[in-house]
Motif scaffolding. Structure first.
Motif, short mmCIF file in Angstrom:
data_model
loop_
_atom_site.label_atom_id
_atom_site.label_comp_id
_atom_site.label_asym_id
_atom_site.label_seq_id
_atom_site.Cartn_x
_atom_site.Cartn_y
_atom_site.Cartn_z
N UNK A 52 -23.46 -34.95 29.64
CA UNK A 52 -23.54 -33.56 29.88
C UNK A 52 -22.10 -32.93 30.20
N UNK A 53 -21.45 -32.14 29.70
CA UNK A 53 -20.06 -31.65 29.75
C UNK A 53 -20.23 -30.62 30.94
N UNK A 54 -19.16 -30.57 31.75
CA UNK A 54 -19.17 -29.53 32.75
C UNK A 54 -18.78 -28.23 32.31
N UNK A 55 -19.45 -27.19 32.72
CA UNK A 55 -19.10 -25.96 32.21
C UNK A 55 -18.26 -25.00 33.45
N UNK A 56 -17.00 -24.70 33.11
CA UNK A 56 -16.13 -24.01 34.26
C UNK A 56 -16.51 -22.55 33.86
N UNK A 57 -16.00 -22.01 35.06
CA UNK A 57 -16.55 -20.39 35.05
C UNK A 57 -15.51 -19.88 34.02
N UNK A 58 -15.45 -18.65 33.61
CA UNK A 58 -14.63 -18.03 32.51
C UNK A 58 -13.26 -17.97 33.20
N UNK A 59 -13.19 -17.44 34.48
CA UNK A 59 -11.97 -17.34 34.92
C UNK A 59 -11.08 -18.67 35.21
N UNK A 60 -11.94 -19.87 35.55
CA UNK A 60 -11.10 -21.03 35.59
C UNK A 60 -10.61 -21.34 33.99
N UNK A 61 -11.39 -21.24 32.94
CA UNK A 61 -11.06 -21.51 31.55
C UNK A 61 -9.70 -20.46 31.30
N UNK A 62 -9.74 -19.31 31.69
CA UNK A 62 -8.51 -18.42 31.42
C UNK A 62 -7.32 -18.70 31.87
N UNK A 63 -7.38 -19.39 33.33
CA UNK A 63 -6.25 -19.92 33.96
C UNK A 63 -5.79 -21.26 33.15
N UNK A 64 -6.64 -22.15 32.79
CA UNK A 64 -6.12 -23.25 32.20
C UNK A 64 -5.53 -22.56 30.57
N UNK A 65 -5.99 -21.78 30.39
CA UNK A 65 -5.56 -21.50 28.86
C UNK A 65 -4.13 -20.87 29.10
N UNK A 66 -3.95 -19.89 30.03
CA UNK A 66 -2.68 -19.58 30.71
C UNK A 66 -1.57 -20.66 30.58
N UNK A 67 -1.80 -21.69 31.47
CA UNK A 67 -0.95 -22.88 31.96
C UNK A 67 -0.90 -24.07 30.92
N UNK A 68 -1.70 -24.15 30.17
CA UNK A 68 -1.72 -25.50 29.14
C UNK A 68 -1.49 -25.13 27.72
N UNK A 69 -1.91 -23.78 27.58
CA UNK A 69 -1.81 -23.38 25.95
C UNK A 69 -1.08 -22.44 25.71
N UNK A 70 -0.97 -21.34 26.43
CA UNK A 70 0.10 -20.15 25.95
C UNK A 70 1.44 -20.24 26.65
N UNK A 71 1.45 -21.05 27.71
CA UNK A 71 2.93 -21.13 28.30
C UNK A 71 3.89 -21.72 27.60
#
Length: 391
Positions: A52-71
């Motif tokens: 069972x994979x942990x589902x993060x809130x959309x806001x947390x997913x957006x923060x991770x996207x900014x720091x680890x994908x878009x930066x």
């Protein structure tokens, strides 16, 4: 041609028949029985429940996207703007948690996280202080535990701390305190076999990483003196460990060539101990003469307070004291007549000309998204300058 479903059912029946033969008792030794069972379970793994994979809130997913994908160096200004727009009362702790996972991102982009920390410190002071506290705590815990599996994480945090110094977020005293703790904790105690065994050279690599990141700024004033003293003690620590691996020896040669090319590399413990003894004697002599120099720069009034002499007489001395600040870059922060270091010029990607912040700007101005980078004083040879003027 057999249908697909019929073929699958035939193979499944054969597997079950073969499994029955395996379960039947046979006169096999334990080694052969283990080999047969391993081969069977390799072909037909046991049934397991789905993970069972942990589902993060959309806001947390957006923060991770900014720091680890878009930066990256081109998008760092936009990432800073987006982070400032987030509801900090809800996500400040999660942003701090993501900042501390620099070891899970790209090693070459750690300086971008440090730049974001410096940019956010203008608007969220408590967050910036928390980042420094967490980094220092992680480094301390890594030294105390000395776990092999956490070595990559420890190196990333040391690089992060060095980049925080480059972006004028910590003082040189923090860097030197970390260096001293790295070498001294557990060394020469009863726990040395666990915390720092003779065959473990990882602490040497930790010092190399931190000095490669920010050591080139310790080239003047008291920070230069402190680095010279530390490098002598560092050599004694290295000689106490025994023969170095070739990769660490090459890294050490590069480190000394970049920071102190004229410093002597000692070959024995006796030589480095004599150098340390001479250094301590020199410090003791300078400490004895320091009160005389201080009393000559001022007079004592009747109420016991010191009154400075005319600034015109001691202007040079005051300037020298300001230049010998403990690596905090106080003589650099003005930045009118000094140039950015070439290695760090790209890091201030939010500011094309490397200007410092203007405190009079409003919170919504574009200047709030600029980044300060610690600058390095460039000395010009008078003879070269005269030759350039003549030409």
């Amino acid at each position: 041609m057999w249908p697909l479903s019929l073929s699958v059912s035939r193979h499944r029946a054969k597997d079950e028949q073969y499994a029955g033969h395996i379960d039947a008792p046979k006169n096999l030794d334990p080694r052969q029985s283990t080999l047969v069972e391993n081969a069977y379970y390799l072909c037909k793994p046991p049934e397991r429940s789905a993970r069972i994979s942990k589902v993060s809130p959309p806001l947390h997913q957006y923060i991770r996207k900014l720091l680890f994908s878009d930066l990256d160096k081109d998008s760092i200004t936009n990432v800073l703007k987006q982070l400032r727009k987030l509801p900090w009362s809800e996500c400040e702790q999660y942003i701090l948690k993501c900042f501390m996972k620099v070891h899970k991102g790209k090693y070459g982009q750690i300086h971008l996280i440090a730049s974001l920390t410096s940019g956010l410190s203008r608007h969220h002071d408590e967050f910036a202080v928390a980042v420094v506290d967490e980094v220092l705590e992680e480094i301390r815990v890594g030294v105390e535990l000395n776990e092999y599996g956490a070595q990559q994480k420890r190196l990333a945090h040391l690089r992060f701390l060095g980049e925080l110094y480059n972006y004028e977020h910590v003082d040189s005293s923090v860097i030197f305190e970390t260096l001293n703790v790295t070498l001294s904790y557990g060394h020469g105690t009863s726990e040395q076999e666990v915390l720092d065994p003779p065959e473990d050279f990882f602490r040497v690599r930790m010092v190399i990483i931190l000095l490669e990141t920010c050591g080139h700024y310790f080239d003047r004033g008291s920070s230069k003196k402190r680095l010279d003293q530390f490098l002598i003690h560092f050599q004694r620590y290295i000689l106490s460990k025994g023969p170095l691996p070739l990769d660490i020896e090459f890294d050490l040669q590069d480190l000394f060539a970049n920071l102190r090319p004229n410093m002597t590399r000692y070959a024995t413990i006796d030589e480095v101990n004599a150098a340390i003894l001479q250094l301590e004697e020199r410090e003791h002599a300078s400490s004895d003469t320091k009160p005389l120099s201080r009393s000559s720069s001022g007079v004592i009034s009747s109420n016991g307070k010191s009154i400075a002499k005319d600034i015109g007489e001691n202007g040079a001395a005051h300037k020298e004291e300001s230049d010998s600040d403990s690596g905090s870059g106080s003589g650099v922060r003005g930045g009118q007549n000094e140039e950015l270091d070439d290695g760090n010029h790209e890091r201030g990607s939010g500011s094309d000309n490397g200007d410092d912040y203007d405190d009079g700007d409003g919170p919504g101005s574009d200047d709030d998204n600029e980044f300060r980078v610690r600058q390095k004083v460039v000395t010009v040879d008078p003879e070269e300058q005269a030759a350039l003027i003549k030409s």
